[in-house]
Design an enzyme around this catalytic site. Structure first.
Site, PDB file in Angstrom:
ATOM      1  N   ASP A  46       3.195  -5.290  14.621  1.00  0.00           N
ATOM      2  CA  ASP A  46       3.972  -5.901  13.530  1.00  0.00           C
ATOM      3  C   ASP A  46       5.473  -5.781  13.809  1.00  0.00           C
ATOM      4  O   ASP A  46       6.241  -5.424  12.926  1.00  0.00           O
ATOM      5  CB  ASP A  46       3.601  -5.224  12.204  1.00  0.00           C
ATOM      6  CG  ASP A  46       4.079  -6.028  10.983  1.00  0.00           C
ATOM      7  OD1 ASP A  46       4.503  -7.192  11.140  1.00  0.00           O
ATOM      8  OD2 ASP A  46       4.034  -5.468   9.866  1.00  0.00           O
ATOM      9  N   PHE A  67       0.790  -1.234   0.000  1.00  0.00           N
ATOM     10  CA  PHE A  67       0.000   0.000   0.000  1.00  0.00           C
ATOM     11  C   PHE A  67       0.815   1.272   0.000  1.00  0.00           C
ATOM     12  O   PHE A  67       0.328   2.320  -0.366  1.00  0.00           O
ATOM     13  CB  PHE A  67      -0.943   0.019   1.192  1.00  0.00           C
ATOM     14  CG  PHE A  67      -2.016  -1.008   1.098  1.00  0.00           C
ATOM     15  CD1 PHE A  67      -3.114  -0.798   0.279  1.00  0.00           C
ATOM     16  CD2 PHE A  67      -1.926  -2.185   1.806  1.00  0.00           C
ATOM     17  CE1 PHE A  67      -4.104  -1.746   0.172  1.00  0.00           C
ATOM     18  CE2 PHE A  67      -2.912  -3.150   1.705  1.00  0.00           C
ATOM     19  CZ  PHE A  67      -4.000  -2.928   0.888  1.00  0.00           C
ATOM     20  N   GLY A  68       2.044   1.169   0.436  1.00  0.00           N
ATOM     21  CA  GLY A  68       2.816   2.395   0.556  1.00  0.00           C
ATOM     22  C   GLY A  68       4.239   2.228   0.094  1.00  0.00           C
ATOM     23  O   GLY A  68       4.670   1.138  -0.268  1.00  0.00           O
ATOM     24  N   ARG A 122      12.292  -6.800   9.950  1.00  0.00           N
ATOM     25  CA  ARG A 122      12.088  -5.961   8.757  1.00  0.00           C
ATOM     26  C   ARG A 122      11.554  -4.580   9.135  1.00  0.00           C
ATOM     27  O   ARG A 122      11.657  -3.641   8.345  1.00  0.00           O
ATOM     28  CB  ARG A 122      11.115  -6.649   7.783  1.00  0.00           C
ATOM     29  CG  ARG A 122       9.729  -6.829   8.332  1.00  0.00           C
ATOM     30  CD  ARG A 122       8.734  -7.497   7.400  1.00  0.00           C
ATOM     31  NE  ARG A 122       7.516  -7.820   8.131  1.00  0.00           N
ATOM     32  CZ  ARG A 122       7.334  -8.910   8.871  1.00  0.00           C
ATOM     33  NH1 ARG A 122       8.276  -9.833   8.911  1.00  0.00           N
ATOM     34  NH2 ARG A 122       6.224  -9.100   9.547  1.00  0.00           N
TER      35      ARG A 122
END
Ligand code: ADE
Length: 395
Positions: free
Chosen positions: A255, A36-37, A259
């Site tokens: 989350d 999405f980004g 990463r």
């Protein structure tokens, strides 16, 4: 009840002092992209009132200006960052360009972290790793280390420097690392808990997961020195500290993974990507309702079975993050797919083993982070203290 985008923007507790003039931002290469980004490197011109100063920053934006869900997620992330305030171990907000938001453009300016995300970094440095523990997870003696240093070409002095990571070195002097200009310097006090309107939390509308796939950034390539066990311990300590800060502000990350941790200068690790974050209001935790992409291998058992997210579920993810650190960026549950079988195994009590490179006391940390009962898991401040006490006993 679902609010329209314009209504949302209107009640966004956005302080105009965060606004950064769009024309003074020169966008550059892409640093990462999710579904999405995306994040691009940029130069912010005219920092600190002088027309000539240029500062490298990272700018987060939506991929498609017609994707309302993506824009909402970014607005939500901006709100969380404004509310959070500054901490050394969090990727701090520097400003935003919101003037074209109704056209679907929102630029969120954050600190640029030169070494990129930790997952990519670990994999890249795997072959230069200096293991300072033996097969039982005990630290090597000086003589054993000396020998290992000779083999790796690293000097004992640089090794000792690496070992002297002192918790008090990582100061909480997390004043905004860069003030743009006076308009942009923040007053976090003004954006306290009460200023985040309760009505904006649309619990029925889940936010997308954003997994950044790091791409080549020329500056990331310059650093080629080796990493050692003490670095990994330092990063696990720093992230516990950053998460403790989030928990103290009642923010759930949702989350946490290698990463989503970025590496800045001087070995400073910073928690990034608040796209899945939630401010806990009066409930103790957040219940996800829709399906959506989920970082299954990082999720706590109760998040997988009941879609419940909480600070203890962040603690579970922290355990998986620590596992990633000490395996130098391996994918968790190697050889297993992120599916119902994995969930069934976890319910039956299956857990990953302590990685060989992790000092022995991390075995206990992992076991406790992955307790079935969220209440039995340690708090981030307990983890922080435990690592700090072990670090002190070394120096
Ligand atoms: N990739 C994603 N966000 C980044 C940031 N803030 N700095 C460097 N690389 C990034």
């Amino acid at each position: 009840q679902q609010l329209g985008l314009e209504e949302q923007v209107e009640i966004l507790p956005y302080d105009k002092r965060w606004e950064f003039p769009r024309h003074r931002l020169k966008l550059g290469v892409q640093l990462g992209a999710g579904c999405f980004g995306r994040v691009v490197k940029a130069q912010a011109i005219g920092v600190k009132d002088s027309e000539n100063t240029v500062q490298t920053v990272a700018v987060k934006m939506v991929r498609s200006q017609t994707n309302a869900a993506a824009l909402e997620a970014l607005i939500s992330e901006l709100k969380i960052m404004i509310y959070l305030g500054a901490h050394l171990n969090v990727v701090n907000l520097l400003g935003a360009c919101t003037k074209s938001i109704v056209k679907g453009e929102l630029l969120v300016i954050v600190e640029y972290c030169r070494f990129g995300n930790l997952q990519t970094y670990l994999v890249k440095h795997r072959n230069h790793f200096i293991n300072q523990v033996d097969e039982f997870g005990n630290f090597l003696t000086d003589a054993e280390m000396q020998e290992r240093c000779q083999l790796s070409g690293k000097t004992m002095e640089s090794m000792n420097e690496c070992m002297a990571v002192n918790p008090s070195d990582i100061e909480m002097t997390s004043q905004r690392s860069a003030h743009f200009n006076n308009e942009c310097s923040v007053s976090v006090a003004e954006l306290n808990e009460a200023s985040v309107p309760n009505g904006l939390e649309h619990g029925e509308n889940e936010l997308p997961q954003s997994m950044w796939v790091c791409q080549q950034d020329p500056e990331t390539q310059t650093h080629q020195s080796s990493i050692c066990t003490a670095d990994l311990i330092s990063w696990s300590f720093q992230i516990a500290r950053g998460m403790d800060y989030l928990a103290s502000k009642k923010v759930i990350h949702g989350d946490l993974a290698a990463r989503n941790v970025l590496l800045a200068d001087n070995g400073v690790a910073k928690i990034a990507d608040f796209g899945m974050s939630r401010k806990m209001y009066y409930k103790g935790n957040y219940k996800q309702s829709g399906q959506g992409l989920m970082p299954v291998k990082w999720m706590a058992i109760e998040s997988l079975t009941d879609r419940v997210f909480s600070t203890p579920s962040d603690v579970w993810s922290y355990g998986v993050f620590v596992w990633e650190l000490f395996t130098l960026g391996k994918v968790p549950y190697p050889g297993m797919e992120a599916n119902h079988e994995l969930i069934r195994q976890l319910e039956k009590g299956y857990r990953m083993e302590k990685p060989d490179f992790a000092p022995s006391y991390f075995g206990g940390i992992l076991t406790s982070c992955w307790k079935m009962d969220p209440k039995e898991r340690p708090t981030f401040s307990q983890i922080e203290e435990l690592i700090a006490s072990q670090m002190e006993s070394l120096v």
